[in-house]
Write an enzyme that holds these catalytic residues in place. Structure first.
Site, PDB file in Angstrom:
ATOM      1  N   GLY A 149     -16.512   2.953   3.413  1.00 40.57           N
ATOM      2  CA  GLY A 149     -14.489   3.790   3.012  1.00 40.57           C
ATOM      3  C   GLY A 149     -13.585   3.055   1.887  1.00 40.57           C
ATOM      4  N   GLN A 150     -14.504   2.743   1.240  1.00 37.06           N
ATOM      5  CA  GLN A 150     -13.463   1.999  -0.232  1.00 37.06           C
ATOM      6  C   GLN A 150     -13.159   3.638  -0.752  1.00 37.06           C
ATOM      7  OE1 GLN A 150     -16.164  -0.553  -2.363  1.00 37.06           O
ATOM      8  NE2 GLN A 150     -13.842  -0.984  -3.806  1.00 37.06           N
ATOM      9  N   HIS A 205     -10.345  -5.378  -3.782  1.00 39.12           N
ATOM     10  CA  HIS A 205      -9.279  -5.207  -3.014  1.00 39.12           C
ATOM     11  C   HIS A 205      -8.936  -6.182  -1.337  1.00 39.12           C
ATOM     12  CE1 HIS A 205     -10.019  -0.952  -2.428  1.00 39.12           C
ATOM     13  NE2 HIS A 205      -9.294  -1.368  -0.465  1.00 39.12           N
ATOM     14  N   HIS A 245      -7.220  -6.050   2.418  1.00 37.52           N
ATOM     15  CA  HIS A 245      -6.073  -5.280   2.611  1.00 37.52           C
ATOM     16  C   HIS A 245      -5.165  -6.413   3.644  1.00 37.52           C
ATOM     17  CE1 HIS A 245      -6.784  -0.640   2.038  1.00 37.52           C
ATOM     18  NE2 HIS A 245      -8.288  -1.279   2.260  1.00 37.52           N
ATOM     19  N   ASP A 270       0.924  -1.383   0.046  1.00 37.61           N
ATOM     20  CA  ASP A 270      -0.082   0.351  -0.253  1.00 37.61           C
ATOM     21  C   ASP A 270       0.540   1.237   0.063  1.00 37.61           C
ATOM     22  OD1 ASP A 270      -2.975   0.612   1.221  1.00 37.61           O
ATOM     23  OD2 ASP A 270      -1.635   2.057   0.690  1.00 37.61           O
ATOM     24  N   ILE A 271       0.678   2.491  -0.965  1.00 40.93           N
ATOM     25  CA  ILE A 271       1.268   3.521  -0.836  1.00 40.93           C
ATOM     26  C   ILE A 271       1.452   4.368   0.786  1.00 40.93           C
ATOM     27  CG2 ILE A 271      -0.299   5.352  -2.057  1.00 40.93           C
ATOM     28  CD1 ILE A 271       1.626   5.574  -4.113  1.00 40.93           C
TER      29      ILE A 271
HETATM   30  P1  5GP Z   1      -9.893   1.445   0.166  1.00 41.70           P
HETATM   31  O1  5GP Z   1     -10.074   2.732   0.925  1.00 41.70           O
HETATM   32  O2  5GP Z   1     -10.595   1.533  -1.338  1.00 41.70           O
HETATM   33  O3  5GP Z   1     -10.116   0.583   0.860  1.00 41.70           O
HETATM   34  O4  5GP Z   1      -8.126   1.314  -0.095  1.00 41.70           O
HETATM   35  C1  5GP Z   1      -7.510   1.941  -0.868  1.00 41.70           C
HETATM   36  C2  5GP Z   1      -5.993   1.520  -0.892  1.00 41.70           C
HETATM   37  O5  5GP Z   1      -5.309   1.885  -1.754  1.00 41.70           O
HETATM   38  C3  5GP Z   1      -5.015   2.790   0.158  1.00 41.70           C
HETATM   39  O6  5GP Z   1      -4.431   2.350   1.196  1.00 41.70           O
HETATM   40  C4  5GP Z   1      -4.555   3.085  -0.690  1.00 41.70           C
HETATM   41  O7  5GP Z   1      -3.730   4.437   0.493  1.00 41.70           O
HETATM   42  C5  5GP Z   1      -4.339   2.452  -1.382  1.00 41.70           C
HETATM   43  N1  5GP Z   1      -3.618   3.093  -2.440  1.00 41.70           N
HETATM   44  C6  5GP Z   1      -4.441   4.224  -3.442  1.00 41.70           C
HETATM   45  N2  5GP Z   1      -3.619   4.726  -4.520  1.00 41.70           N
HETATM   46  C7  5GP Z   1      -2.348   3.909  -4.871  1.00 41.70           C
HETATM   47  C8  5GP Z   1      -1.402   3.560  -5.724  1.00 41.70           C
HETATM   48  O8  5GP Z   1      -1.557   4.136  -6.757  1.00 41.70           O
HETATM   49  N3  5GP Z   1      -0.595   2.558  -5.266  1.00 41.70           N
HETATM   50  C9  5GP Z   1      -0.913   1.416  -3.818  1.00 41.70           C
HETATM   51  N4  5GP Z   1       0.182   1.165  -4.309  1.00 41.70           N
HETATM   52  N5  5GP Z   1      -1.476   1.754  -3.605  1.00 41.70           N
HETATM   53  C10 5GP Z   1      -2.628   2.693  -3.437  1.00 41.70           C
END
Ligand code: 5GP
Ligand code: ZN
Length: 107
Positions: free
Chosen positions: A92-93, A99, A101, A30-31
């Site tokens: 919170g997506q 994906h 985590h 994760d970034i």
């Molecule tokens: P969500 O809130 O959708 O469950 O989580 C999305 C996750 O994707 C976040 O933790 C965010 O840091 C990660 N993320 C978003 N854009 C990128 C990216 O371009 N590269 C990587 N490695 N992670 C990303």
């Protein structure tokens, strides 16, 4: 999906730190990590969220869940980890490509 950031990561048109890859799935760091180890496991098939998962994806999601402990262990989380799947705006997506985590602290 041309506008999906995770599809671009699968295509390698956006760089990421890949930790696992096979024909069905990809795991990368994760970034913006919220734990010392914070990985995202995604299907190579574009599925927007758990709400779009269909019965034909049962084998795929099963394979992903079975891969989670193996990927976690390979990244120092052999003694346990947290998993999280955010679903939909209210869940919170932020990225609408399914994906998982995988988070934890290596011991
Ligand atoms: P969500 O809130 O959708 O469950 O989580 C999305 C996750 O994707 C976040 O933790 C965010 O840091 C990660 N993320 C978003 N854009 C990128 C990216 O371009 N590269 C990587 N490695 N992670 C990303
Ligand atoms: Zn996608």
């Amino acid at each position: 999906m041309s506008d999906c950031i995770f599809c671009k990561i699968i295509e390698k048109s956006i760089p990421s730190e890949v930790v696992y890859e096979d024909d069905k799935m990809l795991a990368f760091k994760d970034i913006r990590p919220s734990a010392p180890v914070h990985l995202l496991l995604i299907p190579k098939k574009h599925i927007a969220s758990l709400q779009e998962l269909s019965v034909e994806d049962a084998e795929l999601i099963g394979a992903m869940m079975l891969a989670v402990p193996q990927i976690a262990a390979q990244n120092g989380l052999q003694h346990g980890f947290k998993t999280q799947i955010n679903t939909g705006v209210q869940g919170g997506q932020e990225v609408f490509h399914l994906h998982i985590h995988i988070m934890g602290r290596p011991v």
